[in-house]
Design a protein around this motif. Structure first.
Motif, PDB file in Angstrom:
ATOM      1  N   VAL A 204       0.778  -1.256  -0.113  1.00  0.00           N
ATOM      2  CA  VAL A 204      -0.030   0.094  -0.049  1.00  0.00           C
ATOM      3  C   VAL A 204       0.743   1.203  -0.021  1.00  0.00           C
ATOM      4  CG1 VAL A 204      -1.731   1.143   1.223  1.00  0.00           C
ATOM      5  CG2 VAL A 204      -1.841  -1.246   1.239  1.00  0.00           C
ATOM      6  N   SER A 205       0.720   2.068  -0.878  1.00  0.00           N
ATOM      7  CA  SER A 205       1.342   3.492  -1.202  1.00  0.00           C
ATOM      8  C   SER A 205       0.794   4.662  -0.333  1.00  0.00           C
ATOM      9  CB  SER A 205       1.561   3.624  -2.408  1.00  0.00           C
ATOM     10  OG  SER A 205       2.068   2.586  -3.530  1.00  0.00           O
ATOM     11  N   ARG A 206      -0.482   4.663  -0.143  1.00  0.00           N
ATOM     12  CA  ARG A 206      -1.286   5.463   0.367  1.00  0.00           C
ATOM     13  C   ARG A 206      -2.525   5.057   1.074  1.00  0.00           C
ATOM     14  NH1 ARG A 206       0.484   9.416  -3.845  1.00  0.00           N
ATOM     15  NH2 ARG A 206       2.027  10.872  -2.901  1.00  0.00           N
ATOM     16  N   LEU A 207      -3.047   5.516   2.070  1.00  0.00           N
ATOM     17  CA  LEU A 207      -4.287   4.977   2.933  1.00  0.00           C
ATOM     18  C   LEU A 207      -5.126   6.284   2.906  1.00  0.00           C
ATOM     19  CD1 LEU A 207      -5.364   2.548   3.895  1.00  0.00           C
ATOM     20  CD2 LEU A 207      -4.385   3.209   6.085  1.00  0.00           C
ATOM     21  N   VAL A 208      -6.297   6.284   2.589  1.00  0.00           N
ATOM     22  CA  VAL A 208      -7.401   7.188   2.828  1.00  0.00           C
ATOM     23  C   VAL A 208      -8.621   6.561   3.582  1.00  0.00           C
ATOM     24  CG1 VAL A 208      -8.977   9.033   1.723  1.00  0.00           C
ATOM     25  CG2 VAL A 208      -6.696   8.149   0.589  1.00  0.00           C
ATOM     26  N   LEU A 209      -8.868   7.202   4.533  1.00  0.00           N
ATOM     27  CA  LEU A 209      -9.924   6.812   5.446  1.00  0.00           C
ATOM     28  C   LEU A 209     -11.143   7.739   5.598  1.00  0.00           C
ATOM     29  CD1 LEU A 209      -7.546   4.965   8.239  1.00  0.00           C
ATOM     30  CD2 LEU A 209      -8.574   3.995   6.340  1.00  0.00           C
ATOM     31  N   LEU A 210     -12.421   7.371   5.381  1.00  0.00           N
ATOM     32  CA  LEU A 210     -13.270   8.329   5.425  1.00  0.00           C
ATOM     33  C   LEU A 210     -14.284   7.737   6.586  1.00  0.00           C
ATOM     34  CD1 LEU A 210     -15.226  10.691   4.740  1.00  0.00           C
ATOM     35  CD2 LEU A 210     -16.263   9.125   2.937  1.00  0.00           C
TER      36      LEU A 210
END
Length: 728
Positions: free
Chosen positions: A237-243
């Protein structure tokens, strides 16, 4: 299942594709993509029977309309051969004629309407490609090596939430996949990780071992799964976005947690479960943030989740295994935490702050007006949020080396004078006052991107309202929710009264000749009221009048430090107080010698004498100002970049021009807000509170556009008119 928007709801004509889920106990499930021509040809006779969840009604609908023309494949070419249509019809009827007690889910296609880009079997956990939902004209199948974004959905498990974001995410350069978890699946967290990771690896790595840049985007329930995927293979995983991740579900939603622990939800009869869905829907969705065209096709995530499945997934959320602070510290990739300030399901603001502290490389962004299911809201654009906060993916050409793609090692952070926890505390203190005054904020789109680099200071300049305490704290907090921590200049009298420590805790400094200059020099955002104490101590007939000194010092100061000036207007507080005796009245009163002695002793200019107000609705003077509860309105005008004036600090005419431009925009903002208020159906407190309550009640009728959306459109139209007049 409950379906918000009854059969009488008209078919949205602007959509050429419609996705219908049939997912309920003792009912077969299908996902049918149809074109507008197909819907229009049968809408008058069927009244959207496709939305029905009964197998028998779905079967009758398909049989009655199986010869309808115009159904097109959204991704591949249209099937025109009659033999192909007949074969597909026979296959669909065979799939629908299942026994009532069958609960295994299957994805089937309508006649000549196979599901595009999806796995041939969807009765198991898999990855789906939703790009077939995009018009062919915007798709570029030949673009090489797009970075990958994998969306991990919430409780529904379908990926429905990402539909409205597909266009912008694809336009930002992403190849997109959705995790699909059927409602009959009872996998544990670890089992889901073991199933999904190999599927993601197949998408990320090519046959030569090259690697694509991967962003994992998890929402709510999916946020918990996304974190576990990142823990299991951090190098993938290069980036993680959590909503609004549901990592605090047991403590944030006690009712849901108890329901999961008892297992009672799985025993709900279908009619009772449908009622529960209608009750939960207003808590999930901010109705005044979703337009009519959006809500006509909007489904609650629970519309796709039978009672037994909901019980299982809620029980999973009670399991915090591998989500403790020590476990999460291994997640080191750049992480963007998106939190809805008005989430009624989870304490997303608080949890976002916790995760930001725990994760070593995280940044929190707040959606100030959004609810839990923010992806369905009209003005939420995930691609823009990611871009404005430095989460753009690396762009590559066709000949670029896949293995060279890497993510930044750190998220750009700044040591703030006031911590997130303190500002969140301020929000909790103000919560009741915010409910009563219901701040209306317009012009948010005019604010400069708060996360952009290199960072430049922003000087917010506006009108001070009566006494300065009715709305100033609200303004500071509203700006904080939008990414700006403002340092206010407070009158030295607050320190004399012993309140200086409270003001300093929330970022204010004692006003002095050089205080604002020093803050801007240090790169801080500053809240400035050029009218100062004189504008706070208004006299009769001076409501919303700008009492600014005719000096250009503040624009010269802003220009020297390359600051951006954001003019704004505030409305509401001046009507909240009724002046009984102003400074002119007090000067001729027998109490004037005493008043004069007190003001001289504390060092306050006699021009800045606080008026004595009357109790609300009476003419009875009150020594303590008691306001009536008026709604608060703010408008942020177009910003002014002082970069063009940096070399003209000694040009008096240029500085005066800049000064008048700021003052004019503040005055225009006040006029704009007055016009908006005149058309505001929720201006009065009882109506406002009743409307707030109404938006939380179950909705058993087709949804309609809320008054707030109308107000925002009105504000935009008025602002455009003023902008055009100013240009002329």
């Amino acid at each position: 299942m409950a379906f918000a928007g009854a059969a009488s709801t008209p078919v949205p004509s602007r959509f050429t594709l419609c996705t219908t889920f049939v997912a309920a106990p003792a009912k077969a499930s299908c996902w049918i993509l149809c074109t507008r021509q197909f819907f229009d040809s049968v809408a008058t006779s069927t009244q959207r029977n496709l939305e029905c969840c009964s197998v028998s009604r779905a079967r009758n609908f398909i049989r009655a309309n199986s010869t309808a023309n115009g159904c097109a494949n959204a991704v591949s070419s249209t099937y025109t051969e009659a033999e192909s249509r007949e074969a597909k019809q026979a296959e669909l009827l065979s799939a629908v004629d299942v026994k009532e007690e069958l609960v295994t889910e299957e994805i089937t296609g309508a006649p000549s309407c196979p599901v595009p880009d999806f796995s041939t079997s969807a009765n198991h956990v898999t990855l789906l490609s939703p790009l077939g939902l995009l018009p062919e004209s915007v798709r570029d199948e030949n673009e090489y090596g797009r970075p990958l974004l994998v969306y991990v959905p919430g409780m529904d498990g379908t990926g429905e939430g990402i539909k409205s974001q597909l266009g912008s995410l694809f336009g930002a350069g992403y190849d997109i996949r959705c995790v699909y978890i059927p409602s009959n699946d009872r996998s544990t967290w670890q089992q889901l990780v073991d199933i999904i990771l190999p599927l993601v690896r197949e998408e990320v790595y090519d046959e030569t071992g090259g690697k694509r840049h991967l962003t994992v985007f998890g929402e709510s329930f999916g946020g918990c799964l996304a974190l576990r995927l990142a823990q299991a293979d951090p190098s993938l995983v290069s980036r993680l976005v959590l909503l609004n991740p549901a990592t605090n579900f047991p403590t944030s939603n006690l009712l849901g947690s108890v329901a999961a622990q008892t297992g009672l939800l799985a025993l709900f009869p279908e009619p009772l479960y449908e009622i529960a869905q209608d009750i939960v829907l207003p808590l999930l969705v901010k109705r005044n943030r979703v337009s009519t065209s959006g809500t006509e096709e909007f489904l609650s995530p629970l519309d796709f989740v039978p009672a037994g499945c909901a019980a299982w997934r809620l029980a999973m959320l009670n399991d915090l295994t591998s989500l403790s602070d020590s476990d999460l510290r291994v997640v080191s990739m750049p992480t963007l935490l998106i939190a809805s300030a008005k989430d009624r399901i989870l304490s997303s603001m608080t949890e976002g702050a916790r995760l930001q502290r725990v994760l070593s490389n995280a940044k929190r962004v707040v959606l100030p007006e959004s609810g839990h299911t923010a992806l369905y809201e009209d003005n939420v654009n995930v691609a823009d949020i990611m871009s404005s906060n430095g989460f753009d993916h690396p762009r590559r050409t066709k000949n670029a080396d896949l293995s060279s793609v890497s993510s930044p090692s750190t998220v750009a952070k700044r040591e703030e004078a006031v911590a997130d926890e303190v500002m969140d505390e301020m929000g909790r203190i103000l919560e009741f006052w915010r409910i009563l005054t219901s701040p209306y904020v317009s012009g948010g789109e005019n604010l400069p991107p708060p996360g952009r680099e290199p960072r430049r200071p922003v000087l917010f300049v506006g009108n001070h309202t009566m006494f300065g305490v009715y709305d100033s704290a609200i303004l500071v907090y509203e700006l904080y929710l939008r990414g700006f921590r403002c340092r206010g200049l407070a009158h030295p009298g607050h320190w004399i009264a012993g309140l200086g420590g409270i003001f300093e805790r929330y970022g204010n400094v004692k006003a002095s000749q050089f205080a604002a200059y020093k803050l801007l020099k240090d790169g801080e955002n500053v809240l400035l009221f050029p009218g100062g104490a004189r504008e706070v101590c208004k006299r009769k007939g001076e409501e919303y009048k700008l009492l600014w000194k005719p000096t250009t010092d503040f624009v010269r100061m802003a220009s020297r430090h390359n600051a951006i000036i954001v003019p704004f207007g505030a409305l509401g507080a001046d009507e909240a107080f009724t002046i009984a005796y102003d400074a002119n009245d007090l000067r001729v009163s027998p109490f004037w010698p005493l008043i004069e002695a007190v003001y001289n002793r504390v060092g306050i200019d006699l021009d800045n004498i606080y008026p004595i107000t009357a109790l609300p609705g009476t003419n009875i003077p009150s020594p303590i100002p008691v306001p009536s509860i008026e709604r608060i309105y703010f408008h942020f005008a177009e910003p002014i970049d002082t970069a063009d004036f940096a070399s003209n600090l000694n040009d008096r005419a240029k500085c005066q021009e800049l000064y008048m431009s700021v003052k004019t925009r503040v005055e225009e903002s006040i006029v704009l807000l007055k016009n908006i208020r005149e058309s505001d159906p929720e201006r009065e407190l009882p109506i406002r509170l009743a409307a707030k309550l109404g938006r939380l009640l179950p909705e058993f009728a087709p949804r309609v556009t809320a008054s707030q959306n109308g107000l925002r459109r009105l504000g935009t139209e008025l602002e455009n008119v003023m902008r055009d007049e100013r240009l002329v």
